[in-house]
Design an enzyme around this catalytic site. Structure first.
Site, short mmCIF file in Angstrom:
data_model
loop_
_atom_site.label_atom_id
_atom_site.label_comp_id
_atom_site.label_asym_id
_atom_site.label_seq_id
_atom_site.Cartn_x
_atom_site.Cartn_y
_atom_site.Cartn_z
N CYS A 13 3.51 -10.16 1.56
CA CYS A 13 2.67 -9.35 2.44
C CYS A 13 1.72 -8.54 1.57
CB CYS A 13 3.53 -8.47 3.36
SG CYS A 13 4.57 -7.27 2.50
N CYS A 18 7.14 -3.37 3.51
CA CYS A 18 7.49 -3.41 4.94
C CYS A 18 7.91 -4.81 5.40
CB CYS A 18 6.32 -2.92 5.80
SG CYS A 18 5.88 -1.20 5.52
N ASP A 129 0.89 -5.77 10.75
CA ASP A 129 1.19 -4.77 9.71
C ASP A 129 1.70 -3.50 10.40
OD1 ASP A 129 1.16 -2.84 7.76
OD2 ASP A 129 -0.81 -3.39 6.96
P1 4NP Z 1 3.48 -4.43 4.07
O1 4NP Z 1 2.93 -3.07 4.72
O2 4NP Z 1 2.27 -5.19 3.60
O3 4NP Z 1 4.17 -5.09 5.20
O4 4NP Z 1 4.40 -4.01 2.94
C1 4NP Z 1 2.03 -2.22 4.07
C2 4NP Z 1 2.50 -1.36 3.12
C3 4NP Z 1 1.61 -0.49 2.50
C4 4NP Z 1 0.28 -0.52 2.83
C5 4NP Z 1 -0.18 -1.39 3.79
C6 4NP Z 1 0.71 -2.25 4.41
N1 4NP Z 1 -0.62 0.41 2.21
O5 4NP Z 1 -1.80 0.43 2.60
O6 4NP Z 1 -0.21 1.14 1.30
#
Ligand code: 4NP
Length: 161
Positions: A13, A18, A129
């Site tokens: 991801c 997450c 997300d």
């Molecule tokens: P993930 O979620 O890609 O599912 O781990 C996110 C975690 C952090 C961020 C964006 C999405 N961020 O902008 O820091």
């Protein structure tokens, strides 16, 4: 593919805190339940570097715990080597997929979107997300990831036969 071969699966991801840690945890639980864990090597990574070294987001850990799954990994950034080190790379959304295609520099990993395996999804559906939303978003992500990973495992097991 021979039956002794280990299938290496990487979930990717953006932040690796997450969605992909949850997918990794759910997939690990499924292979354990099906007693095929010896056939798989599983990891997750993020296309971004902001959260490298951090544990999974507490909301992902909470939803995983509700389902009896402990998320124990630390975030790392994906690299072009991953295309050589893994057989299958599973992106959560099209942005992740595009970023992966850009950093790719050879390697034989097959690249897929997780929701290609979601029996309830339209074509090109993404794992949303949940980072900036409320905890309900994490329950939705869990449901999507779980039903997609069930089908992913079936597809990978079929590939081995
Ligand atoms: P993930 O979620 O890609 O599912 O781990 C996110 C975690 C952090 C961020 C964006 C999405 N961020 O902008 O820091």
């Amino acid at each position: 593919m021979s039956n002794s071969h280990v299938t290496r699966v990487l979930f990717v991801c953006l932040g690796n805190i997450c969605r992909s840690p949850l997918a990794e945890g759910v997939f690990r639980e499924l292979i354990r339940e099906e007693a095929v864990d010896h056939r798989y090597q599983v990891d997750s990574a993020g296309t971004g570097a902001w959260h490298v070294g951090e544990p999974a987001d507490r909301r992902s850990r909470a939803v995983a715990e509700k389902h009896g799954i402990a998320l124990e990994g630390r975030a790392r950034q994906v690299s072009d080597e991953d295309f050589r080190d893994f057989d299958v790379i599973i992106a959560m959304d099209r942005e992740n997929q595009g970023n992966l295609e850009r950093i790719r520099n050879g390697g034989s990993a097959r690249l897929h979107l997780l929701r290609e395996f979601d029996p309830e999804a339209e074509d090109d559906a993404e794992v949303p997300d949940p980072y900036y939303g409320g905890p309900g978003g994490f329950d939705e992500v869990y449901d999507i990831v779980h039903r997609s990973c069930v089908e992913l495992l079936e597809a990978l097991e079929a590939d081995r036969r």
